[in-house]
Structures are given as C-alpha cells and as structure tokens.
Design an enzyme around this catalytic site. Structure first.
Site, mmCIF file in Angstrom:
data_model
loop_
_atom_site.group_PDB
_atom_site.id
_atom_site.type_symbol
_atom_site.label_atom_id
_atom_site.label_comp_id
_atom_site.label_asym_id
_atom_site.label_seq_id
_atom_site.Cartn_x
_atom_site.Cartn_y
_atom_site.Cartn_z
ATOM 1 N N MET A 1 -18.955 -27.298 80.856
ATOM 2 C CA MET A 1 -17.786 -28.474 79.812
ATOM 3 C C MET A 1 -17.164 -27.944 78.508
ATOM 4 O O MET A 1 -16.170 -28.065 78.010
ATOM 5 C CB MET A 1 -18.371 -30.413 80.020
ATOM 6 C CG MET A 1 -17.618 -30.517 78.907
ATOM 7 S SD MET A 1 -16.046 -31.067 79.506
ATOM 8 C CE MET A 1 -16.095 -32.865 81.142
ATOM 9 N N GLU B 1 -44.111 -35.928 79.137
ATOM 10 C CA GLU B 1 -42.848 -37.595 78.853
ATOM 11 C C GLU B 1 -41.500 -37.298 79.276
ATOM 12 O O GLU B 1 -41.582 -38.865 79.078
ATOM 13 C CB GLU B 1 -43.685 -38.099 77.692
ATOM 14 C CG GLU B 1 -45.189 -38.248 77.344
ATOM 15 C CD GLU B 1 -46.006 -36.579 76.858
ATOM 16 O OE1 GLU B 1 -45.091 -35.863 76.674
ATOM 17 O OE2 GLU B 1 -46.903 -36.790 76.982
ATOM 18 N N PHE C 1 -55.244 -37.416 64.206
ATOM 19 C CA PHE C 1 -55.155 -36.370 65.270
ATOM 20 C C PHE C 1 -54.346 -36.817 66.190
ATOM 21 O O PHE C 1 -54.809 -38.329 66.802
ATOM 22 C CB PHE C 1 -56.694 -35.921 66.206
ATOM 23 C CG PHE C 1 -55.890 -34.524 67.149
ATOM 24 C CD1 PHE C 1 -55.188 -33.643 66.960
ATOM 25 C CD2 PHE C 1 -56.427 -35.534 68.530
ATOM 26 C CE1 PHE C 1 -55.160 -33.046 68.170
ATOM 27 C CE2 PHE C 1 -55.648 -34.823 69.312
ATOM 28 C CZ PHE C 1 -55.330 -33.195 69.525
ATOM 29 N N GLN C 2 -53.195 -36.419 66.605
ATOM 30 C CA GLN C 2 -52.371 -37.243 67.624
ATOM 31 C C GLN C 2 -51.801 -38.366 66.442
ATOM 32 O O GLN C 2 -51.266 -39.419 67.482
ATOM 33 C CB GLN C 2 -52.350 -36.974 68.758
ATOM 34 C CG GLN C 2 -52.662 -35.770 69.428
ATOM 35 C CD GLN C 2 -52.746 -35.016 70.884
ATOM 36 O OE1 GLN C 2 -53.417 -36.785 71.633
ATOM 37 N NE2 GLN C 2 -52.249 -34.445 71.381
ATOM 38 N N LYS D 1 -56.516 -47.481 69.949
ATOM 39 C CA LYS D 1 -56.871 -47.452 71.260
ATOM 40 C C LYS D 1 -58.239 -48.569 71.312
ATOM 41 O O LYS D 1 -58.639 -48.693 72.186
ATOM 42 C CB LYS D 1 -57.752 -45.998 70.779
ATOM 43 C CG LYS D 1 -58.879 -45.499 72.186
ATOM 44 C CD LYS D 1 -58.455 -43.998 71.791
ATOM 45 C CE LYS D 1 -59.537 -43.408 73.069
ATOM 46 N NZ LYS D 1 -60.364 -41.720 73.024
#
Lengths: 582, 196
Positions: free
Chosen positions: A497, A71, A133-134, A183
């Site tokens: 750097m 993602e 869940f999630q 959902k």
C-alpha cells in the site's frame, strides 16, 4: 454542603451475600470472570500478575487460558474473539512491559469499539511511584486509549470494580477497559460478599433515550426522498440488529453501502447491498454519495477514509444519523435529523413509519456504475490476463470454495482492501479487521482469537508479507494451543500500500518498501504447521482446497503480482465523487 | 465562527485520574487551558471542574460532548462570559515600609476593592477578587511600589441560568432517567444546548 439531597452510593457496590467466604483478590477476579460468562482468557504471565496466575491454576476446568507469545498478540486475539463471539474479550498481562505491550491493541479496540476487559498486574501498592522493578504508570499511559480504566489497591474493591468493568466494556458503544491490580491486592484475603452484576452507573448513560419526534422526522424525510441512500457500519453488528436493518432497507427499498467495519452485517448477495464505501470502495456508492438526496447513516462515524474531503461530501443531501453515541452526531458531518439510540431499538421504529417503496430507477444507477467498475477494474482483477496472480483472483477462488461461510480476518494494507472488496459473506460477524487504527500485525493473533470465538467456523487469516512479520511469533500460540486457523499470505514482496502511494504520489520513489521475507513454509514447519507456497495460477484452486480441508492449522503463501495497485481509489484530499478507476 | 472565551463547567464523580482524563481531551486537540479549577459542587460527593478556554463555539460544543462521554462525568456545560458570574482571586505581596509611606497606595487599594490579608514589618499581602482585567490593573498599579510576589487563582464561575445540580442528580441516579437529563442531545436546538 449536603443540605438537600441524600446521595446514594453508586449502584455498583456489591450487596453482601447471606454468608461470606474468604477469597484472595486473585480468586475474586476469576470468580468475576465466571459470573460474567467468560470462557477464554488470552494472556502472558509475569512477576506482578503471579498471584492471579497461581489462582488460575485451580480454575483450569472453568477458564481456558491461551498462552500467547507477546502481549500484543494476546490483546489482538481477545479482539478477534470479541468480534466473532459478540462477547467481551479478556486479557491478562503483567506490569511494566507486559502492560505497555497492550497499548496498540487498546488503541485499536478503542477506535473500533471492541469490548475488552484487560487485567494487568501492578507492583505492590507501597512501591507505587518508586520506580520499582517493572513498574510503569499504566493508568495514565492507557487513559486516552481506554473507555475506562481503574487501579485497584485493595482486594475488597475487586468484585464491584470487575462488575463495573464488564458493564462498561459491553454496554453502549463498547470499548476496552483496563483494570490494574497491585500485587498486594491480588494476594490480600478478604470476606467475599459474592458477585453482583453492575446494571447502572449514575454518571454513565450507555443508551440515549429514543426520541419519537426524531424518528418521525427521519421517516418523513425518507418517505419524501427520491434518492435515499443508506450507509451502515459496525453499529449494526454491535447492536445485533442485522435483522432489523434488513427489514428496514427492504421495506423502503433503500440501497445500502457498508464501511469495512460494517462488512458482513448484510449478505453480500443481497439485492440492496451496493458495496463498499470509501477510499478503496466501490465506484457507485462513492459517486452517488454526492447525488443522493437523503443520506441515512446507521451505526457509522464518517471516518475520513469513508468521506474523503469533507467540504465536498454529500453537501446536497439531508443527513439522518442513527448512532448510540451522541458525541458522533455532527462530529464530522452536519446532521439534519439525529436519531440517537441503539439501532436495535430505533430501526424497527423507523421501519414501522416508512412507506413501502422500491426506488427501482435509483437502485439501477448503482448497478450501472457497478458495470462500469466491473469493466474498468473488477474483470481484470478477478480474471487477470497477466502471468502474475492477483490478490483478487485468490479471493474469487476462496469465495467459491468457502461459499461465503468463512470468517475472514485481515491485516492492513492492499490485501485488506482487496479482501474486503471481494470477500463474500452470508452471515454476520464474519469480517474481522483493524479498521480505524490500521494496525499491521493484527491478523495472525486476531485470527487465533476469532477461532476461539467461533470454534465451529472456518477461519481464514489473510495477511501480507509485511503484516505477518510483525506478529509472526504467534505461530507458537497456534502450535501450542492447536488452533485451527488457515493462514493465507498474499506475498507481493513489497509493503504494497505504501508502495502504491509512492508510485502514485511520490514519483515512484520506492523508499524502504522493498521487504524481504523468510521462507514462510519452513518457518511454519518449525512450528509444526503444515504449509506450501505457490506461484502459479494452475495450482491456486488445489492449494486453497488443500488449505481449507486440512485438519488443523495450515499456512499457504501465494505469490502475487509485485506492483499491482488497488483501484478504485479516492486520492487523499479529494471528494468521494472524484474516485479514480485507474 | 471566531474564537472567544468559554467557561466549561463539568460535574463529575470524585475519582483519581479523572483530572488527567479531562485534561488530555484538550491537549489532544492542542487547545490551551487558560484556567482550570476543581472544587466541590453544591451536591455532596460531586466535583465541579471550571475550565476556561479560547475557542470557537463549534469546537467547544464537540469537546463538551466528548467530555460528557467519559464514564465518570455526569454533565458538561459551556457558557460565554455574559452567561456566567465569575471571579478570580489574586494575592499581591509588597514591602510594608513603602506601602506605609505612600498614601497613594492605600487609595489605589480602596479603588480596587483590595484588602490586607497579612501585615508584617517587612511585607504586606493584599488580596483582590474580580475579573482578570481588574486584578491585572492592580498589578500595573502596584508595580511602581516594588511588587515582590503575585499569584492569581483559577476562575470560579456560577451559571446565571442554572438551577443547580440537586434535581439533575436525582434523575441520574434512576436507571431510567427522564428526558431532560440528556437535553444536550437536542442538537438541532443548538442555541439552547447546554444551558439549563
């Protein structure tokens, strides 16, 4: 309480259309995209966003979905898309880990004012707060890194909320918006009233009113100035005001220097383009910041990497600040005359009031200091006498081969500073980099998005051996979606750097900057991407030419000097005038 | 510039999550919120936050500008204590038998403008309204008489120079607002900024 005024509903509420159709919440999201002119979505499916992906199955003709590998890659790709197309980048991610993986990209887009609309799935509304869940509290996690966010639990809200999301993302000072949709709302069928674009939110002022009085005062200051100096940032690009900006500086003969976010808004070879500001910027603009009498800042926010030590920054100058965001005025640098507004509107007003001038002697001072920098730094960087290649010479040859027409996407670190310093541009929206947040791993996914945003242009992603390994999984996206991006790895076998700072400020104690690399050519081959690695100067031009003329994606790894440093440099805590040439 | 008490008044839409969006503007800068109250305002559907912090004027001005930048915020004002009328309410629970015995207490209460809200056999609840020092003084006074419980509300404040938000809101609802809607932008008139 309501004893006097009648409060209207916010204007964002969609007007009912003549006839209604039944749609699911998911379909309403996709209808919103189509109505807002979205063509490309970067995303990754998962449990809580499955209804939207199911609906997307029937919209493949109208909406192109690019399946990323992570993602974070998705959101950086959307950022790249937004930056080269000038439109809103769109992302899909699922709930929980899918959504949390967006956070870095949201923070990056927030600080660099990139318009994004991210849609995340969320667990069913009745499960909110149950540690389902999630499930994660995406709205609260993303609040500090979004311009606006909203959780939808009822499908009937979707058309108006999506309209608001796009309106907020792209207007005013752009920024990322996240819409979290449970959902049940994605699945819910409702009478679709049609889509009405949002044009007004009563609590939101995208553009401040332009005050004529301030424009006049600013013009007066510019006309009286002996040593006026313009600093410009991404505001010029976001405002699509490149022409207006050029007309302004040309009429008044104003030398202009850019922040890295403003790079490419003014062609590199423009006689009034005096170079880059800030920590690794050019010598002249940094030194002369503390000599000018009027400082004119256009669409930039005086980041600490630009100003160095604030109490020694341009104290002698009167400051004119043109910005669309009132909160930027006086935030870091005290303004003498604030010119609020979109610079697309304010610049022409200012141009009409300023006198024609050339400031020849003053502009010459920049050229004189440039000559000093050429002698001390640039000659050796571009035409090195060492056996090892420098990043600068790679840029020089790349410039010659692209003619300044390519989109250059960079990651973060030494290569970024070198690329921004030396890359030549002759058109706007050509430089894509992570400016404010300094997100390593930005380049590869952003280059993918940049190509979709500007499909007819050559896109070269320039990345270090550290940054490429942070999001290297996006080679999978390049493979599957056949994205024609050129990946140019400048490998110095160090996190360069940080190593440079350790050398200069920590007695060369190289603490965990010695990073090993895989064989990138073999890795690329595994993804079906052609490539080669070179370590000799004699092959440089041919290798870059092969990369650019190759049909499709190509990976070129160039081995460069291990312990080269980027100069000039304004050390942290120093004034811009104390810039070091070595 | 030295730190002093400022009262920030924020007019907002009524939306879930906005309290957090505003609260994190302070916590991000490590500024402690002394008191925070949310309530309806004089205009229907418009909420009003009253926030008290101890900061320099410069910090408060910049903060208000950042708060106002939030999409659902209509306006943020900040005022010093002499520009507002404010009150805090406090409740004190003390044992009734002791109260009844000690005549002094009654006198004390009269002196502090407190009143009894509940009188039961076992305890009595007094209410007092005023500035912090006043409600604080009453604690001190009641402490010898077995103060069982004490609680104080957040500050609520009225801006002396304000004409209310009705007219302002009408302007906000127009697509092209009049000039006085964004008077906070007159930064060069910094003394007048944020006063209505």
């Amino acid at each position: 309480m309501s004893n006097t005024t009648t409060i209207q509903e916010p204007a964002t509420v969609a007007q009912p259309a003549a006839k209604t159709t039944t749609l699911s919440g998911s379909q309403a999201v996709l209808e919103a995209f189509i109505a807002e002119g979205v063509h490309t979505i970067f995303g990754y499916p998962g449990g809580a966003i499955m209804p939207i992906y199911d609906a997307l199955y029937d919209y493949q003709e109208k909406l192109k979905h690019i399946l990323v590998r992570h993602e974070q890659g998705g959101i950086h790709a959307a950022q790249g898309y937004a930056r080269t197309s000038g439109d809103v980048g769109v992302v899909f991610a699922t709930s929980g880990p899918g959504a949390t993986n967006l956070v870095t990209g949201l923070a990056d887009a927030q600080i660099d004012s990139t318009p994004l609309v991210c849609v995340t799935g969320q667990v069913f509304a009745h499960l909110l707060g149950t540690d389902a869940f999630q499930e994660t509290d995406v709205i609260n996690i993303t609040t500090p890194v979004t311009k606006w966010n909203y959780q939808v639990t009822d499908a009937t809200e979707i058309p108006a909320v999506m309209a608001k999301a796009f309106y907020i993302a792209r207007t005013g000072r752009p920024g990322p918006v996240l819409i979290d949709i449970t959902k049940n709302a994605q699945l819910q069928k409702f009478d679709y009233p049609g889509y009405t674009k949002c044009e007004h939110i009563r609590s939101y002022r995208p553009k401040p009113i332009v005050r004529k009085q301030y424009v006049e005062e600013a013009a007066k200051l510019i006309n009286e100035a002996k040593k006026p100096f313009v600093l410009f940032g991404q505001g010029v690009i976001l405002g699509k005001a490149e022409k207006e900006f050029k007309a302004f500086i040309e009429k008044a003969g104003l030398p202009a220097a850019w922040t890295i976010m403003g790079l490419s808004a003014l062609p590199s070879d423009h006689p009034l383009n005096v170079g880059m500001l800030g920590m690794h910027g050019n010598y002249g603009p940094n030194v002369l910041t503390n000599e000018c009498d009027v400082l004119i800042a256009v669409g930039m926010r005086f980041d600490d990497r630009v100003t160095g030590r604030l109490d020694k920054y341009a104290k002698q100058a009167k400051v004119i600040h043109l910005d669309i965001d009132p909160a930027e005025i006086d935030k870091n640098v005290q303004t003498t005359v604030p010119v609020w507004g979109d610079c697309k509107d304010t610049l022409p007003l200012l141009t009409s009031l300023v006198n024609k001038n050339t400031h020849t002697a003053w502009v010459q001072q920049f050229h004189d200091l440039k000559a000093k920098e050429v002698e001390a730094v640039i000659t050796e960087e571009l035409n090195p006498t060492t056996a090892e290649m420098t990043m600068g010479e790679v840029m020089k040859v790349l410039n010659e081969l692209t003619g300044g027409n390519a989109v250059i996407v960079t990651d973060v670190g030494q290569h970024q500073m070198v690329a921004c310093r030396y890359a030549e541009f002759n058109q706007t929206m050509s430089n894509v980099t992570s400016g404010g947040l300094g997100t390593m791993g930005f380049c590869l996914p952003a280059a993918i998005g940049a190509k979709f945003g500007a499909p007819d242009r050559t896109v070269v992603g320039i990345v270090g051996d550290g940054g490429i390994q942070m999001t290297i999984q996006e080679l999978g996206t390049i493979m599957q979606s056949e994205v024609d991006v050129k990946i140019l790895i400048l490998n110095n076998r160090f996190l360069g750097m940080v190593r440079q700072w350790q050398q200069l400020f920590h007695d060369k104690r190289y603490s965990f900057v010695d990073i090993a690399s895989p064989d990138y050519v073999v890795v690329a081959k595994g993804y079906g991407i052609e490539g080669q690695r070179i370590d000799s100067r004699s092959n440089l031009r041919d290798a870059l030419q092969t990369m650019l003329s190759h049909k499709g994606a190509y990976l070129l790894e160039v081995m460069v000097g291990k312990e080269n440093n980027v100069f000039p440099m304004v050390p942290q805590g120093c004034s811009v005038a104390e810039i070091r040439l070595k | 510039m030295s730190k002093q008490e400022f009262t920030i008044t924020v007019y907002t839409e009524n939306q879930i999550g906005l309290l957090n969006r505003i609260a994190i503007m302070f916590s991000r800068r490590k500024i402690n919120i002394e008191s925070l109250n949310t309530s309806p305002s004089e205009v229907e559907n418009i909420h009003r936050f009253t926030i008290v912090i101890n900061e320099t004027e410069e910090v408060v001005r910049k903060l208000c500008r950042q708060i106002e930048k939030q999409v659902e915020v209509l306006k943020a004002y900040f005022n010093t204590n002499d520009e507002i009328v404010w009150q805090e309410m406090a409740l004190y629970k003390v044992p009734t038998d002791i109260i009844a015995e000690k005549v002094k207490v009654e006198r004390l209460l009269r002196e502090f403008g407190a009143r009894a809200v509940v009188i039961r056999k076992d305890y009595t609840v007094f209410e007092a309204t005023g500035h912090r020092e006043e409600t604080e003084r009453l604690i001190k006074a009641l402490e010898p008489y077995q103060l069982i419980e004490f609680v104080r509300s957040a500050r609520v404040a009225i801006i002396k120079a304000s004409n209310g938000f009705h007219e302002k809101l009408k302007e906000f609802e127009q697509t092209e607002p009049g000039e006085d809607v964004i008077e906070n932008e007159f930064l060069d008139k910094q003394d007048e900024v944020f006063t209505m």
